[in-house]
Design a protein around this motif. Structure first.
Motif, PDB file in Angstrom:
ATOM      1  N   ASN A 274       0.785  -1.236   0.000  1.00  0.00           N
ATOM      2  CA  ASN A 274       0.000   0.000   0.000  1.00  0.00           C
ATOM      3  C   ASN A 274       0.818   1.289   0.000  1.00  0.00           C
ATOM      4  N   VAL A 275       2.112   1.205  -0.197  1.00  0.00           N
ATOM      5  CA  VAL A 275       2.948   2.404  -0.224  1.00  0.00           C
ATOM      6  C   VAL A 275       3.742   2.433  -1.528  1.00  0.00           C
ATOM      7  N   VAL A 276       3.947   3.628  -2.060  1.00  0.00           N
ATOM      8  CA  VAL A 276       4.806   3.811  -3.231  1.00  0.00           C
ATOM      9  C   VAL A 276       6.098   4.466  -2.727  1.00  0.00           C
ATOM     10  N   PRO A 277       7.093   3.663  -2.323  1.00  0.00           N
ATOM     11  CA  PRO A 277       8.274   4.223  -1.667  1.00  0.00           C
ATOM     12  C   PRO A 277       9.351   4.687  -2.645  1.00  0.00           C
ATOM     13  N   THR A 278      10.009   5.767  -2.286  1.00  0.00           N
ATOM     14  CA  THR A 278      11.180   6.256  -3.002  1.00  0.00           C
ATOM     15  C   THR A 278      12.203   6.692  -1.960  1.00  0.00           C
ATOM     16  N   THR A 279      13.476   6.406  -2.202  1.00  0.00           N
ATOM     17  CA  THR A 279      14.513   6.716  -1.216  1.00  0.00           C
ATOM     18  C   THR A 279      15.560   7.649  -1.796  1.00  0.00           C
ATOM     19  N   LEU A 280      15.906   8.676  -1.021  1.00  0.00           N
ATOM     20  CA  LEU A 280      17.020   9.572  -1.340  1.00  0.00           C
ATOM     21  C   LEU A 280      18.107   9.385  -0.291  1.00  0.00           C
ATOM     22  N   VAL A 281      19.374   9.441  -0.710  1.00  0.00           N
ATOM     23  CA  VAL A 281      20.478   9.276   0.238  1.00  0.00           C
ATOM     24  C   VAL A 281      21.484  10.412   0.071  1.00  0.00           C
ATOM     25  N   LEU A 313       6.311  16.237   4.616  1.00  0.00           N
ATOM     26  CA  LEU A 313       6.765  14.925   5.069  1.00  0.00           C
ATOM     27  C   LEU A 313       6.417  14.645   6.518  1.00  0.00           C
ATOM     28  N   ASN A 314       5.970  15.665   7.237  1.00  0.00           N
ATOM     29  CA  ASN A 314       5.488  15.474   8.607  1.00  0.00           C
ATOM     30  C   ASN A 314       3.973  15.345   8.536  1.00  0.00           C
ATOM     31  N   ALA A 315       3.527  14.239   7.954  1.00  0.00           N
ATOM     32  CA  ALA A 315       2.111  14.136   7.587  1.00  0.00           C
ATOM     33  C   ALA A 315       1.641  12.691   7.626  1.00  0.00           C
ATOM     34  N   TRP A 316       0.317  12.539   7.557  1.00  0.00           N
ATOM     35  CA  TRP A 316      -0.323  11.242   7.340  1.00  0.00           C
ATOM     36  C   TRP A 316      -1.009  11.282   5.984  1.00  0.00           C
ATOM     37  N   PHE A 317      -1.049  10.121   5.334  1.00  0.00           N
ATOM     38  CA  PHE A 317      -1.667  10.041   4.013  1.00  0.00           C
ATOM     39  C   PHE A 317      -2.685   8.907   3.996  1.00  0.00           C
ATOM     40  N   ASP A 318      -3.869   9.219   3.491  1.00  0.00           N
ATOM     41  CA  ASP A 318      -4.942   8.232   3.352  1.00  0.00           C
ATOM     42  C   ASP A 318      -5.008   7.833   1.889  1.00  0.00           C
ATOM     43  N   GLY A 319      -4.486   6.646   1.571  1.00  0.00           N
ATOM     44  CA  GLY A 319      -4.425   6.203   0.195  1.00  0.00           C
ATOM     45  C   GLY A 319      -5.772   5.885  -0.412  1.00  0.00           C
ATOM     46  N   LYS A 320      -6.741   5.517   0.407  1.00  0.00           N
ATOM     47  CA  LYS A 320      -8.065   5.180  -0.124  1.00  0.00           C
ATOM     48  C   LYS A 320      -8.823   6.429  -0.554  1.00  0.00           C
ATOM     49  N   ASN A 321      -8.754   7.455   0.279  1.00  0.00           N
ATOM     50  CA  ASN A 321      -9.480   8.687  -0.019  1.00  0.00           C
ATOM     51  C   ASN A 321      -8.608   9.756  -0.661  1.00  0.00           C
ATOM     52  N   LEU A 322      -7.315   9.430  -0.841  1.00  0.00           N
ATOM     53  CA  LEU A 322      -6.355  10.378  -1.415  1.00  0.00           C
ATOM     54  C   LEU A 322      -6.418  11.724  -0.679  1.00  0.00           C
ATOM     55  N   SER A 323      -6.301  11.632   0.637  1.00  0.00           N
ATOM     56  CA  SER A 323      -6.294  12.834   1.464  1.00  0.00           C
ATOM     57  C   SER A 323      -5.023  12.871   2.300  1.00  0.00           C
ATOM     58  N   ARG A 324      -4.611  14.083   2.670  1.00  0.00           N
ATOM     59  CA  ARG A 324      -3.363  14.260   3.395  1.00  0.00           C
ATOM     60  C   ARG A 324      -3.614  15.137   4.621  1.00  0.00           C
ATOM     61  N   ARG A 440       3.285   9.148  -3.269  1.00  0.00           N
ATOM     62  CA  ARG A 440       1.925   9.617  -3.520  1.00  0.00           C
ATOM     63  C   ARG A 440       1.642  10.884  -2.727  1.00  0.00           C
ATOM     64  N   ALA A 441       2.323  11.034  -1.581  1.00  0.00           N
ATOM     65  CA  ALA A 441       2.016  12.134  -0.678  1.00  0.00           C
ATOM     66  C   ALA A 441       3.007  13.288  -0.772  1.00  0.00           C
ATOM     67  N   ALA A 442       4.175  13.057  -1.338  1.00  0.00           N
ATOM     68  CA  ALA A 442       5.202  14.100  -1.411  1.00  0.00           C
ATOM     69  C   ALA A 442       5.942  13.982  -2.731  1.00  0.00           C
ATOM     70  N   THR A 443       6.423  15.105  -3.214  1.00  0.00           N
ATOM     71  CA  THR A 443       7.189  15.115  -4.464  1.00  0.00           C
ATOM     72  C   THR A 443       8.667  14.867  -4.175  1.00  0.00           C
ATOM     73  N   ALA A 447      11.040  16.076  -0.890  1.00  0.00           N
ATOM     74  CA  ALA A 447      11.913  15.163  -0.154  1.00  0.00           C
ATOM     75  C   ALA A 447      13.360  15.649  -0.184  1.00  0.00           C
ATOM     76  N   ALA A 448      13.812  16.129  -1.329  1.00  0.00           N
ATOM     77  CA  ALA A 448      15.192  16.611  -1.438  1.00  0.00           C
ATOM     78  C   ALA A 448      15.416  17.843  -0.559  1.00  0.00           C
ATOM     79  N   ARG A 449      14.443  18.738  -0.522  1.00  0.00           N
ATOM     80  CA  ARG A 449      14.574  19.920   0.332  1.00  0.00           C
ATOM     81  C   ARG A 449      14.540  19.539   1.813  1.00  0.00           C
ATOM     82  N   PHE A 450      13.746  18.539   2.142  1.00  0.00           N
ATOM     83  CA  PHE A 450      13.702  18.040   3.519  1.00  0.00           C
ATOM     84  C   PHE A 450      15.071  17.498   3.931  1.00  0.00           C
ATOM     85  N   LEU A 451      15.655  16.670   3.057  1.00  0.00           N
ATOM     86  CA  LEU A 451      16.959  16.080   3.357  1.00  0.00           C
ATOM     87  C   LEU A 451      18.036  17.159   3.463  1.00  0.00           C
ATOM     88  N   LYS A 452      17.977  18.165   2.612  1.00  0.00           N
ATOM     89  CA  LYS A 452      18.954  19.254   2.669  1.00  0.00           C
ATOM     90  C   LYS A 452      18.836  20.032   3.979  1.00  0.00           C
TER      91      LYS A 452
END
Length: 462
Positions: A274-281, A313-324, A440-443, A447-452
């Motif tokens: 149920n998650v579409v994961p992407t990782t930045l390092v 990124l400090n959030a919850w995401f509802d994949g069924k209702n597409l709400s954040r 699905r919840a963040a671009t 994410a890159a700005r968060f990591l920076k």
């Protein structure tokens, strides 16, 4: 004709489909009173004492120690004593007997948890370089807890004060609780006390009484090696044959997951689906740090700064209702690694705590998990997580995001790297960081700005 009543395993407040029998407090044929201890059951995060719902005679126990009982399944049969007090049919027992849930059923969304770091240490920038990372961490994983749990109560038997989980552990490790030196508040024996006693052999049945805590060696030690495990090989006839002496435990045999590990397996599968994961390092340069620095406190401060910079990124995401849901506060999941599995209490309001407050809160959470007394309210509802696995090994990782959270940060093993600087090269201490987020919840840009933002804060002198 005797009035026979069947007691079905209630929902123990975890929202989980089953529980494991730890210890029966009665046997078939025993007489029991209403609300007397019937059985201790282990769920994903606690050992719960289940009281008897009737007064009468125990006719049948549905399950032995170690058996897994589904919620709503028969637990025990009673022959009712017509002359004893019974609970009224409509009177609440404090448990819920809701419909049975199959293995793999989804837990409530607001109960989802993510594994994070459990503890931290210090770096002294003026001292010699450490041979390894000095903070305590955990492996990457995930678990879920329900919205409510019956918190274990300390009970006293024979002058020994301990919660049910500690008593169960003592029985498992063959430790005589009467010989264990308690270190908990009010003379309560903690899980650590039992493990130390099992390791040093100071509380085995028939051993000398425990020495005072000040005279004991409290650090766990390796137990004496036992007989070699039984080994098998396949003969030419295709049958398994014994090739070594039998051990204390069967090796190479399937073992049903229970408790925390069983629940973690369900949640990991659910997260994967149920998650579409992407990782930045990337790496944070710690070369500018001045004096002693608490690694975990600095990591948490950096996460708070990044959450304020990039709230997505400090959030919850509802994949069924597409709400954040964006959160104005920052509650960080702090995992505690135990032999039974990983527990994830929440570090509340991390955005208003200083370094000393963070360290005190982590110490309190870890202690309450170790003696299995942590309330359900502290195991729910955090907004982002940290997986501090670098104490063990590994630089980068793809930590698992478990709904409804959106992101998890992984902190890898510190290293000394050659860094190009103006006019030459230098050796800098650096911390590898991995950020996994639900795309699905963040671009990717968020994410890159968060990591920076994290890297920039970790790069500050103090």
């Amino acid at each position: 004709m005797a009035d026979i009543k069947t007691f079905y395993l209630p929902d123990l407040g975890e929202g989980l489909p089953d529980a494991t029998v730890v210890e029966w407090h009665v046997k078939e044929g025993d007489t029991i009173k209403l609300d007397a201890p019937l059985v201790s059951m282990e769920t994903a995060k606690a050992v719960v004492d289940v009281p008897s719902p009737y007064s009468g005679t125990v006719k049948k126990l549905h399950g032995a120690t170690g058996d897994i009982i589904e919620t709503g399944a028969a637990l025990a049969d009673f022959e009712i004593d017509p002359n004893a007090r019974q609970r009224a049919e409509a009177e609440s027992t404090g448990h819920h007997h809701g419909p049975k849930r199959g293995v793999g059923s989804q837990a409530p969304d607001d109960a989802s948890k993510v594994i994070a770091s459990d503890d931290g240490g210090e770096i002294d920038s003026d001292g010699p370089a450490p041979a390894h990372r000095e903070d305590e961490g955990t492996v990457v994983g995930a678990m879920v807890s329900g919205n409510a749990v019956h918190t274990e109560q300390v009970s006293s038997a024979g002058g020994v004060k301990a919660v049910p989980a500690v008593r169960a552990a003592a029985k498992k490790f063959k430790v005589d609780l009467a010989r264990v030196q308690p270190t908990g508040a009010g003379g309560v024996i903690t899980m650590t006390d039992v493990k130390n006693a099992a390791a040093n052999g100071s509380a085995t049945p028939g051993a000398a009484p425990a020495r005072p805590a000040s005279a004991q060696h409290l650090a766990p030690t390796l137990p004496e090696p036992g007989p070699a495990p039984q080994r098998t090989a396949v003969s030419q006839a295709g049958k398994a044959v014994r090739t070594g002496p039998p051990g204390k435990e069967a090796m190479g045999q399937p073992e049903q997951l229970k408790g925390v590990r069983r629940n973690m397996a369900r949640v990991m599968a659910d997260a994967h689906a149920n998650v579409v994961p992407t990782t930045l390092v990337d790496d944070a340069d710690l070369h500018a740090w001045i004096g002693k620095q608490d690694i975990t406190a600095r990591l948490i401060r950096a996460i708070v700064v990044a959450c304020k910079t990039v709230p997505a990124l400090n959030a919850w995401f509802d994949g069924k209702n597409l709400s954040r849901t964006l959160h104005p506060h920052v509650d960080i999941g702090i995992a505690v690694d135990t032999e039974d599995g990983l527990f994830v209490p929440a570090l509340r309001n991390a955005d208003v705590l200083d370094g000393a407050g963070i360290r005190a809160a982590i110490k309190r959470l870890r202690s309450s998990v170790e003696d299995r007394s942590i309330p359900a309210s502290e195991l729910a509802g955090y907004t982002i997580s940290l997986s501090n696995f670098g104490m063990f090994a590994g630089r980068y990782a793809t930590p698992v995001v478990v709904p409804p959270t959106v992101a998890i940060i992984g902190a890898g093993k510190l290293s000394h790297d050659v860094v190009a600087v103006m006019g030459g090269i230098e050796v800098h201490r650096r911390m590898p960081l991995s950020l996994t987020f639900d795309h699905r919840a963040a671009t990717g840009g968020e994410a890159a700005r968060f990591l920076k933002a994290m890297i920039d804060d970790l790069g500050l002198p103090q």
